[in-house]
Design an enzyme around this catalytic site. Structure first.
Site, PDB file in Angstrom:
ATOM      1  N   ARG A 108       0.809  -1.223   0.000  1.00 33.42           N
ATOM      2  CA  ARG A 108       0.000   0.000   0.000  1.00 33.42           C
ATOM      3  C   ARG A 108       0.842   1.273   0.000  1.00 33.42           C
ATOM      4  O   ARG A 108       0.591   2.193  -0.784  1.00 33.42           O
ATOM      5  CB  ARG A 108      -0.923   0.024   1.225  1.00 33.42           C
ATOM      6  CG  ARG A 108      -2.014  -1.026   1.216  1.00 33.42           C
ATOM      7  CD  ARG A 108      -2.983  -0.785   2.372  1.00 33.42           C
ATOM      8  NE  ARG A 108      -4.038  -1.785   2.432  1.00 33.42           N
ATOM      9  CZ  ARG A 108      -5.036  -1.762   3.315  1.00 33.42           C
ATOM     10  NH1 ARG A 108      -5.096  -0.788   4.219  1.00 33.42           N
ATOM     11  NH2 ARG A 108      -5.960  -2.703   3.307  1.00 33.42           N
ATOM     12  N   HIS A 160     -13.332   3.704   1.513  1.00 32.36           N
ATOM     13  CA  HIS A 160     -13.707   2.435   0.870  1.00 32.36           C
ATOM     14  C   HIS A 160     -15.055   1.932   1.370  1.00 32.36           C
ATOM     15  O   HIS A 160     -15.589   0.962   0.832  1.00 32.36           O
ATOM     16  CB  HIS A 160     -12.636   1.379   1.143  1.00 32.36           C
ATOM     17  CG  HIS A 160     -12.534   0.986   2.585  1.00 32.36           C
ATOM     18  ND1 HIS A 160     -11.838   1.747   3.506  1.00 32.36           N
ATOM     19  CD2 HIS A 160     -13.050  -0.062   3.268  1.00 32.36           C
ATOM     20  CE1 HIS A 160     -11.937   1.172   4.691  1.00 32.36           C
ATOM     21  NE2 HIS A 160     -12.661   0.077   4.582  1.00 32.36           N
ATOM     22  N   ASP A 166      -3.722   4.459   4.840  1.00 37.90           N
ATOM     23  CA  ASP A 166      -2.787   4.076   3.778  1.00 37.90           C
ATOM     24  C   ASP A 166      -3.485   3.599   2.508  1.00 37.90           C
ATOM     25  O   ASP A 166      -2.824   3.156   1.564  1.00 37.90           O
ATOM     26  CB  ASP A 166      -1.802   3.014   4.278  1.00 37.90           C
ATOM     27  CG  ASP A 166      -2.491   1.769   4.818  1.00 37.90           C
ATOM     28  OD1 ASP A 166      -3.727   1.662   4.639  1.00 37.90           O
ATOM     29  OD2 ASP A 166      -1.807   0.912   5.418  1.00 37.90           O
ATOM     30  N   ASP A 167      -4.822   3.694   2.472  1.00 39.58           N
ATOM     31  CA  ASP A 167      -5.550   3.398   1.228  1.00 39.58           C
ATOM     32  C   ASP A 167      -6.253   4.651   0.703  1.00 39.58           C
ATOM     33  O   ASP A 167      -7.246   4.554  -0.018  1.00 39.58           O
ATOM     34  CB  ASP A 167      -6.550   2.255   1.420  1.00 39.58           C
ATOM     35  CG  ASP A 167      -7.581   2.547   2.503  1.00 39.58           C
ATOM     36  OD1 ASP A 167      -7.451   3.587   3.179  1.00 39.58           O
ATOM     37  OD2 ASP A 167      -8.514   1.738   2.673  1.00 39.58           O
ATOM     38  N   ASP A 195     -10.921   7.136  15.534  1.00 40.02           N
ATOM     39  CA  ASP A 195     -11.676   8.206  14.880  1.00 40.02           C
ATOM     40  C   ASP A 195     -12.940   8.553  15.668  1.00 40.02           C
ATOM     41  O   ASP A 195     -13.347   9.722  15.725  1.00 40.02           O
ATOM     42  CB  ASP A 195     -12.000   7.861  13.421  1.00 40.02           C
ATOM     43  CG  ASP A 195     -12.634   6.487  13.236  1.00 40.02           C
ATOM     44  OD1 ASP A 195     -12.822   5.762  14.236  1.00 40.02           O
ATOM     45  OD2 ASP A 195     -12.940   6.135  12.076  1.00 40.02           O
TER      46      ASP A 195
END
Length: 374
Positions: A123, A309, A196-197, A285
């Protein structure tokens, strides 16, 4: 003399009586007008309810059923309205023509990328080849293991948090705690967290953040839920209380102004962040949202320009890709979840579509094929 005095008293009493009667007459008239107004308003409200009932019932329904349905529809409408009113406010688009509230550059932003060592090659290398390559000074990578190859590419901006590599709420909160402390140390104006995406378009990010002074209390991102999350706050002595608040999902990225970040310090700096996370037993979060919304009373400002995503990325229009702040990739309903765009590379060559997005935004990149039609 006594007669004169009595005459004056009689005259005074008569005058007072006339004045009192006049006032009572005025008051009576005023109350009648108010009552008429209230009756008119009641009739308007009743007609509205009846019209709701009439529109939702068949011609053969009874009046009583109409009224019940009318009231039900009316209060359902009220509930929906209140729910909409409770939603986070919407941030202006990054491409707004309004003059900026503050002139900032990418160097004023601290971009924290959360990752884990097992994803460094699969990634992180993709991000280093694309958007991070244009934003080395602003980007800090928070991981859980040493990587000499990563250090060669980004130097001291590769930060080993020494947190667990597990994908648990404790490990995630541990990394977020380090991110927060490093941001405060940096002195930068804005803290932005991504995963990291995520692909980050710093041009549109700068445009969005320039709409707000960094000293103002700002928490910007996109919720992954359509309602506030409900949690239980542990108060000590086995006492608990329910709390609910909005939070921006870390999978899409979010930003916090320095002014607000400093106010978070008692609950976020040092080891306090992990202690706070344990109070509500939720991930990093969510804990950010809890501190900002539930503790500090600052509302989330929603922006539709952040993407994770968890949403259907096929719905991001090809013509709007360059306006977005973050993009992502993954799986959605057991299907490949990527930006649907014709790009410089095939899906086999570029399964995340990040290379194609990068060549759209930066066609002068050496490895981008020339004159690609998007």
């Amino acid at each position: 003399m006594l007669k004169t005095y009595r005459g004056k008293v009689v005259v005074s009493l008569a005058g007072a009586t006339v004045t009192c009667l006049g006032f009572l007459l005025f008051l009576s008239q005023h109350q009648r007008i108010q009552a008429d107004g209230m009756q008119n308003e009641s009739e308007v409200g009743l007609r509205s309810l009846q019209s709701l009932g009439d529109s939702e019932t068949d011609d053969g329904a009874q009046p009583e059923q109409n009224a019940k349905k009318g009231f039900s529809a009316y209060f359902s409408k009220l509930t929906r309205s209140r729910r909409e009113a409770d939603k986070p406010s919407e941030a202006p688009g990054a491409a707004t023509d309004a003059p900026p509230a503050e002139d900032i550059s990418a160097d004023d932003i601290f971009i924290a990328v959360k990752t884990t060592k097992k994803f460094h090659r699969s990634r992180l290398d993709l991000l280093l080849d694309t958007w991070i390559s244009r934003n080395m000074r602003q980007t800090y990578i928070f991981t859980d293991g040493e990587d000499e190859e990563l250090k060669k590419k980004i130097g001291s901006h590769a930060i080993n948090t020494n947190c667990s590599a597990a994908h648990s709420r404790q490990a995630l909160s541990c990394k977020m705690a380090v991110e927060y402390d490093k941001f405060i140390e940096s002195g930068k104006k804005w803290f932005c967290h991504v995963d990291d995406d995520n692909y980050v378009n710093t041009k549109t990010l700068v445009k969005l953040l320039s709409n707000y002074p960094h000293t103002q209390d700002m928490y910007i991102g996109k919720p992954s839920l359509d309602r506030p999350i409900e949690a239980t706050e542990r108060l000590g002595d086995n006492k608990m209380r329910p709390v609910n608040f909005w939070f921006a999902t870390g999978g899409a990225g979010f930003c916090i102004s320095r002014g607000l970040a400093l106010k978070m310090s008692p609950w976020a700096s040092g080891g306090h962040f992990m202690n706070t996370a344990e109070k509500i037993r939720l991930p990093d979060d969510c804990t950010i949202g809890y501190i900002i919304e539930s503790v500090l009373g600052v509302s989330l400002t929603r922006s539709s320009l952040f993407h994770s995503h968890l949403e259907n990325l096929q719905q991001v229009s090809k013509s709007e890709v360059h306006k977005q702040i973050t993009l992502s990739y993954g799986m959605f309903e057991n299907k490949r979840n990527i930006i649907n765009m014709k790009g410089a590379f095939s899906v086999e060559e570029d399964p995340s579509r990040f290379k194609s997005v990068h060549c759209l935004l930066y066609p002068d990149t050496p490895w981008c094929p020339p004159q690609v039609a998007y």
